[in-house]
Design a protein around this motif. Structure first.
Motif, PDB file in Angstrom:
ATOM      1  N   SER A 191       0.826  -1.028   0.206  1.00 18.31           N
ATOM      2  CA  SER A 191       0.142  -0.051  -0.086  1.00 18.31           C
ATOM      3  C   SER A 191       0.834   1.439   0.068  1.00 18.31           C
ATOM      4  N   GLN A 192       2.069   1.142   0.560  1.00 19.64           N
ATOM      5  CA  GLN A 192       2.880   2.336   0.536  1.00 19.64           C
ATOM      6  C   GLN A 192       3.341   2.612  -1.080  1.00 19.64           C
ATOM      7  N   THR A 193       3.688   1.503  -1.689  1.00 18.77           N
ATOM      8  CA  THR A 193       3.865   2.053  -2.971  1.00 18.77           C
ATOM      9  C   THR A 193       2.686   2.475  -3.782  1.00 18.77           C
ATOM     10  N   VAL A 194       1.443   2.028  -3.555  1.00 17.18           N
ATOM     11  CA  VAL A 194       0.230   2.826  -4.156  1.00 17.18           C
ATOM     12  C   VAL A 194       0.241   4.106  -3.994  1.00 17.18           C
ATOM     13  N   THR A 195       0.659   4.471  -2.427  1.00 16.75           N
ATOM     14  CA  THR A 195       0.860   5.893  -2.142  1.00 16.75           C
ATOM     15  C   THR A 195       1.647   6.467  -2.790  1.00 16.75           C
ATOM     16  N   LEU A 196       2.792   5.982  -2.735  1.00 21.95           N
ATOM     17  CA  LEU A 196       4.034   6.716  -3.409  1.00 21.95           C
ATOM     18  C   LEU A 196       3.746   6.967  -5.088  1.00 21.95           C
ATOM     19  N   THR A 197       3.271   6.312  -5.704  1.00 22.50           N
ATOM     20  CA  THR A 197       3.112   6.334  -7.105  1.00 22.50           C
ATOM     21  C   THR A 197       1.874   7.244  -7.328  1.00 22.50           C
ATOM     22  N   GLY A 198       0.902   7.400  -6.219  1.00 22.45           N
ATOM     23  CA  GLY A 198      -0.082   8.245  -6.532  1.00 22.45           C
ATOM     24  C   GLY A 198       0.313   9.818  -6.053  1.00 22.45           C
ATOM     25  N   ARG A 199       1.438  10.108  -5.191  1.00 24.50           N
ATOM     26  CA  ARG A 199       2.114  11.141  -5.092  1.00 24.50           C
ATOM     27  C   ARG A 199       2.912  11.579  -6.180  1.00 24.50           C
ATOM     28  N   LEU A 200       3.721  10.612  -6.795  1.00 25.34           N
ATOM     29  CA  LEU A 200       4.532  10.975  -7.878  1.00 25.34           C
ATOM     30  C   LEU A 200       3.625  11.257  -9.156  1.00 25.34           C
ATOM     31  N   ASP A 201       2.456  10.635  -9.336  1.00 22.07           N
ATOM     32  CA  ASP A 201       1.466  11.147 -10.180  1.00 22.07           C
ATOM     33  C   ASP A 201       1.109  12.679 -10.004  1.00 22.07           C
ATOM     34  N   GLU A 202       0.724  12.888  -8.778  1.00 20.12           N
ATOM     35  CA  GLU A 202       0.333  14.367  -8.523  1.00 20.12           C
ATOM     36  C   GLU A 202       1.359  15.522  -8.830  1.00 20.12           C
ATOM     37  N   LEU A 203       2.659  14.775  -8.580  1.00 20.75           N
ATOM     38  CA  LEU A 203       3.900  15.819  -8.898  1.00 20.75           C
ATOM     39  C   LEU A 203       4.332  15.823 -10.300  1.00 20.75           C
ATOM     40  N   GLY A 204       3.886  14.849 -11.173  1.00 20.25           N
ATOM     41  CA  GLY A 204       4.299  14.602 -12.493  1.00 20.25           C
ATOM     42  C   GLY A 204       5.546  14.023 -12.736  1.00 20.25           C
ATOM     43  N   VAL A 205       5.936  13.349 -11.688  1.00 20.99           N
ATOM     44  CA  VAL A 205       7.203  12.703 -11.685  1.00 20.99           C
ATOM     45  C   VAL A 205       7.090  11.388 -12.139  1.00 20.99           C
ATOM     46  N   GLY A 206       8.128  11.149 -13.279  1.00 13.03           N
ATOM     47  CA  GLY A 206       8.095   9.868 -13.929  1.00 13.03           C
ATOM     48  C   GLY A 206       8.587   8.639 -12.985  1.00 13.03           C
ATOM     49  N   TYR A 207       7.839   7.371 -13.148  1.00 13.89           N
ATOM     50  CA  TYR A 207       8.293   6.208 -12.387  1.00 13.89           C
ATOM     51  C   TYR A 207       7.899   4.956 -13.285  1.00 13.89           C
ATOM     52  N   GLU A 208       8.479   3.969 -13.037  1.00 17.81           N
ATOM     53  CA  GLU A 208       8.367   2.621 -13.593  1.00 17.81           C
ATOM     54  C   GLU A 208       8.209   1.801 -12.298  1.00 17.81           C
ATOM     55  N   LEU A 209       7.128   1.169 -12.338  1.00 18.73           N
ATOM     56  CA  LEU A 209       6.442   0.258 -11.206  1.00 18.73           C
ATOM     57  C   LEU A 209       6.625  -1.152 -11.842  1.00 18.73           C
ATOM     58  N   PHE A 210       7.550  -2.224 -11.151  1.00 19.09           N
ATOM     59  CA  PHE A 210       7.237  -3.566 -11.148  1.00 19.09           C
ATOM     60  C   PHE A 210       6.814  -4.015  -9.955  1.00 19.09           C
ATOM     61  N   THR A 211       5.459  -4.813 -10.112  1.00 20.50           N
ATOM     62  CA  THR A 211       4.861  -5.408  -9.018  1.00 20.50           C
ATOM     63  C   THR A 211       5.021  -7.041  -9.109  1.00 20.50           C
ATOM     64  N   PHE A 212       5.330  -7.578  -8.243  1.00 17.06           N
ATOM     65  CA  PHE A 212       5.793  -8.888  -8.009  1.00 17.06           C
ATOM     66  C   PHE A 212       4.638  -9.504  -7.194  1.00 17.06           C
ATOM     67  N   GLU A 213       3.513 -10.366  -7.809  1.00 20.13           N
ATOM     68  CA  GLU A 213       2.568 -10.823  -7.098  1.00 20.13           C
ATOM     69  C   GLU A 213       3.064 -12.190  -6.154  1.00 20.13           C
ATOM     70  N   GLY A 214       2.593 -11.772  -4.899  1.00 19.44           N
ATOM     71  CA  GLY A 214       2.923 -12.870  -4.002  1.00 19.44           C
ATOM     72  C   GLY A 214       4.164 -12.807  -3.478  1.00 19.44           C
ATOM     73  N   ALA A 215       5.204 -11.984  -3.881  1.00 18.43           N
ATOM     74  CA  ALA A 215       6.551 -11.762  -3.355  1.00 18.43           C
ATOM     75  C   ALA A 215       6.518 -10.865  -1.914  1.00 18.43           C
ATOM     76  N   GLY A 216       7.613 -11.347  -1.209  1.00 16.10           N
ATOM     77  CA  GLY A 216       7.695 -10.769   0.089  1.00 16.10           C
ATOM     78  C   GLY A 216       8.897  -9.616  -0.040  1.00 16.10           C
ATOM     79  N   HIS A 217       9.281  -9.145   1.097  1.00 14.30           N
ATOM     80  CA  HIS A 217      10.389  -8.140   1.188  1.00 14.30           C
ATOM     81  C   HIS A 217      11.584  -8.624   0.274  1.00 14.30           C
ATOM     82  N   GLY A 218      12.384  -7.761  -0.365  1.00 13.74           N
ATOM     83  CA  GLY A 218      13.361  -8.252  -0.819  1.00 13.74           C
ATOM     84  C   GLY A 218      13.038  -9.123  -2.368  1.00 13.74           C
ATOM     85  N   LEU A 219      11.873  -9.406  -2.545  1.00  6.39           N
ATOM     86  CA  LEU A 219      11.500  -9.835  -3.657  1.00  6.39           C
ATOM     87  C   LEU A 219      11.304 -11.392  -3.420  1.00  6.39           C
ATOM     88  N   GLN A 220      11.359 -11.780  -1.946  1.00  8.65           N
ATOM     89  CA  GLN A 220      11.522 -13.166  -1.636  1.00  8.65           C
ATOM     90  C   GLN A 220      10.213 -13.884  -2.081  1.00  8.65           C
TER      91      GLN A 220
END
Length: 93
Positions: free
Chosen positions: A39-68
């Motif tokens: 949810s923090q990534t969702v919040t961060l990307t929302g804030r980046l969108d508000e500011l017009g800052v570009g980003y690239e997001l890779f979401t890993f379904e079911g992966a834990g911290h450090g992409l475990q």
């Protein structure tokens, strides 16, 4: 500790001096991360969108911290894209 509240995370991102002139951001995050909730990534990307800052997001379904637990092929593809992302956005490259 972790920030589990979306509004708390939003407040943190607003205080972290994000601004419209920030460089593009590369984000890799697992949806099962219990250290840094997705949810923090969702919040961060929302804030980046508000500011017009570009980003690239890779979401890993079911992966834990450090992409475990992430699919190795997906991590490899994202890593290759990350290298290209850095090269694209480095000054003078």
């Amino acid at each position: 500790s972790t920030l589990s509240s979306s509004s708390a995370a939003s407040d943190v991102y607003k205080r972290q001096h994000l601004s419209a002139d920030d460089p593009p951001v590369l984000i890799m995050h697992g949806t099962a991360d219990r250290t840094v909730p997705y949810s923090q990534t969702v919040t961060l990307t929302g804030r980046l969108d508000e500011l017009g800052v570009g980003y690239e997001l890779f979401t890993f379904e079911g992966a834990g911290h450090g992409l475990q637990g992430a699919d190795r092929a997906a991590v490899q593809a994202a890593t290759e894209r990350a290298v290209a992302f850095v090269r694209e956005h480095l000054p003078g490259e």
